[in-house]
Structures are given as C-alpha cells and as structure tokens.
Design a protein around this motif. Structure first.
Motif, short mmCIF file in Angstrom:
data_model
loop_
_atom_site.label_atom_id
_atom_site.label_comp_id
_atom_site.label_asym_id
_atom_site.label_seq_id
_atom_site.Cartn_x
_atom_site.Cartn_y
_atom_site.Cartn_z
N ASP A 115 127.48 108.44 -43.79
CA ASP A 115 126.48 108.83 -44.78
C ASP A 115 125.67 107.41 -44.83
OD1 ASP A 115 125.14 109.55 -47.05
OD2 ASP A 115 126.95 109.99 -48.27
N THR A 116 124.49 107.82 -44.36
CA THR A 116 123.43 106.65 -44.53
C THR A 116 122.79 106.46 -45.91
OG1 THR A 116 121.74 107.91 -43.44
CG2 THR A 116 123.13 106.80 -42.04
N GLY A 117 122.76 107.57 -46.69
CA GLY A 117 121.95 107.79 -47.74
C GLY A 117 120.63 108.49 -47.30
N THR A 161 126.54 115.76 -46.60
CA THR A 161 127.88 115.17 -46.61
C THR A 161 129.04 116.36 -46.99
OG1 THR A 161 127.04 113.18 -47.07
CG2 THR A 161 129.27 113.24 -47.55
N ASP A 201 131.01 105.82 -46.08
CA ASP A 201 129.91 105.63 -47.05
C ASP A 201 129.10 104.35 -46.93
OD1 ASP A 201 128.27 105.45 -49.24
OD2 ASP A 201 129.80 105.72 -50.86
N ARG A 251 125.78 103.87 -47.43
CA ARG A 251 124.43 103.90 -48.02
C ARG A 251 123.82 102.77 -48.48
NH1 ARG A 251 126.14 108.58 -52.48
NH2 ARG A 251 127.67 107.08 -52.20
N GLU A 271 128.35 100.00 -37.67
CA GLU A 271 129.56 101.14 -38.61
C GLU A 271 130.40 101.57 -37.36
OE1 GLU A 271 129.38 101.24 -41.64
OE2 GLU A 271 127.76 100.14 -42.07
#
Length: 305
Positions: free
Chosen positions: A55-57, A64, A81, A83, A110
C-alpha cells in the motif's frame, strides 16, 4: 493472439523450472497484469510463493480492501503499509523520470524486506511487453523495468508475461478464472496516482486525484473505456459560492485502445461531461476547474507523466 490454455501450461512449467525448490515473492498491485502473474505463479508453485501487496498511498479508492478480499484464498498474502515511506521518497521530486525511479527503488526495498523475512530468493513481476518497449526506448521508464535500481538483492526476477500485450493478459486472466473485477479492470499505472499528478506528489493532491478518478470511473463506465481517470495539473482561479478561490485544475481523460501502444480520446456526451465536472468540483472544495483531454496517443501518452 496467444492461446491462453497453452500459455498457462507452458509458463507453469517454466516457473517451476526456474524456481526449483526456492521460495519467491510476487509483486501484487491489484491490476490485471500483476494479479494474473500472481495466479499463474501460485498455480505453479503454491506455498513457495508469497504475494506481497504494498500500500503505497498512491492507489485508487478502496484498492487495498479489494485486494484483501480478492486474494484471501492465498494464505501467505502480505499487505505492507508503506504509505509514509513512499511519500518521503517522493518529497520534493518533480521530474517525471525521477519520480518513476524513486518509486521503483522504494518498491524493490519493500520487497527485499519481505523477502528477507520469508527467505525468498526470487521476485515475480507482472511486467508485460508494452512496459519493456517503452522503457527500452525513449518514451518513459516503467517502475518495474527501467525504474529499477542498479543493485537488486534477488537471485533472479521472473516475468512470465513479459511478451504479452494487455488484451492477451486478459485472455489468460479469464482462463485462470480470475474475478471480472480483476480480469476486466481498466489498466492502472504501476507508479499509481503519482503519474497523474504533475509536479510534486503531496497528500492533498493524492486525495484530489483519488476522489476525482473514482468519479470518472463511475460516470464513464457506460462508455466502456480502455482507460478513464483524472489527473491533477496545477492551480487556477475559480469561484465557490461568493468567494474567489485558487483551486486545483483536474484533467479528465478517457481513451479507447487495444494494447495501450496507441490510443484515441473518446467522444463523451456533453451532459456526461457536465455531470463529471459537477461532481468533481462539488465533492472537492479545493478543485476550481475540470478539463477534458481530447489528445490521442501519439502525440500524448495515456498517463500524464
């Protein structure tokens, strides 16, 4: 055109041969490319695979939650997460290529973190042929091809669909019985909403792009576009109520295409366009203007950066 059944059999054998007994992670974004690659790799090696959704934002509204529901059958699914880390990596970056490289590097870091935790030596990606063509040429770097850092801590990167076009990927997705919400979903860029924001990426711009894109996808669904979305271009003067405002300018884009290599802007009815602009400006007090992009590809690209 690819024979989806024969392709699946061939790639399942290739993935098994390439991985052997090694564990791998799959970069799962929720788009049809990575989702099809994940389903294909999972069929090939099962529990040797750890699907990783970051979840990169920079994702679409509700993305998501949809991923958690759609891929719940994969017990090893990881939702990360990240973000705050992606926003930090993009802070102050305005050049489109620098954005893509910053996103590509952060993605890899990541994945490396998760790979170390689960003991995976390989990374599986949903790279497709147009990604490679545009990255190897002079058009733009894709975060998962030309946007990758020079040093990658994986024994190998597996790309089972690297020679397919988008319409062929959909055929494979249907053959794998992926839900229509995935198999028929319109394309979404790997760098996410970051390439629908001209200039620096901020939380405020992301909120505008996310909500406006949600409106566009809902209102233009009847036109069955290849891709339809909203982009944040900059600021301009407007009027809200009795007040003068300096709000965001949002461009709406809707195109028809077969494989994404070329595209034509769609003819959208005036009443529909007015409904789109009314919702976007009405639902976001910081938007002052809405434009409709009539440019084909070429000379434009589909996305803005």
């Amino acid at each position: 055109m690819v024979d989806p059944g024969a392709f699946i059999d061939e790639k399942v054998d290739e993935i098994r041969a390439e991985l052997g007994d090694a564990d791998a992670i799959i970069a799962l974004s929720g788009g049809v490319d990575s989702s099809t690659a994940a389903a294909l790799a999972y069929e090939a090696v099962g529990d040797q695979l750890t699907p990783v959704y970051v979840d990169t934002g920079l994702m679409r509204k509700g993305e998501t939650d949809e991923i958690r529901e759609t891929f719940a059958y994969m017990d090893s699914l990881r939702v990360v997460d990240a973000r705050e880390r992606f926003l930090d990596a993009l802070a102050g970056v305005t050049d489109p290529e620098e954005k893509r490289h910053a996103i590509g590097e952060q993605f890899i870091r990541e994945f490396e973190t998760v790979a170390e935790e689960v003991g995976a030596d390989y990374l599986v990606q949903g790279t497709i042929y147009p990604d490679r063509i545009e990255s190897e040429g002079t058009i733009k770097s894709h975060h998962n091809v030309g946007g990758l850092p020079e040093v990658v801590d994986f024994e190998g990167i597996v790309e089972p669909m690297r020679d397919l076009y988008k319409d062929e990927v959909r055929e494979v997705a249907r053959e794998l019985d992926l839900e229509a919400i995935i198999a028929e979903r319109m394309p979404f860029p790997g760098p996410g909403l970051a390439v629908r924001i001209v200039g620096e990426v901020t939380e405020e711009k992301l909120d505008v792009a996310r909500e406006a894109t949600h409106v566009v996808e809902e209102e233009l669904d009847e036109y069955d576009p290849w891709q339809a979305f909203a982009a944040v271009l900059g600021k301009a003067t407007g009027v809200k109520g009795d007040n003068r405002v300096h709000g965001w300018v949002v461009a709406v884009r809707s195109v028809e295409s077969r494989d994404g290599m070329t595209a034509r802007a769609q003819e959208i009815g005036w009443e529909t366009l007015q409904r789109v602009q009314s919702r976007i400006t009405g639902e976001n007090e910081n938007v002052a203007r809405v434009l409709y992009d009539v440019t084909h590809k070429p000379p434009a690209t589909i996305e803005y950066e």
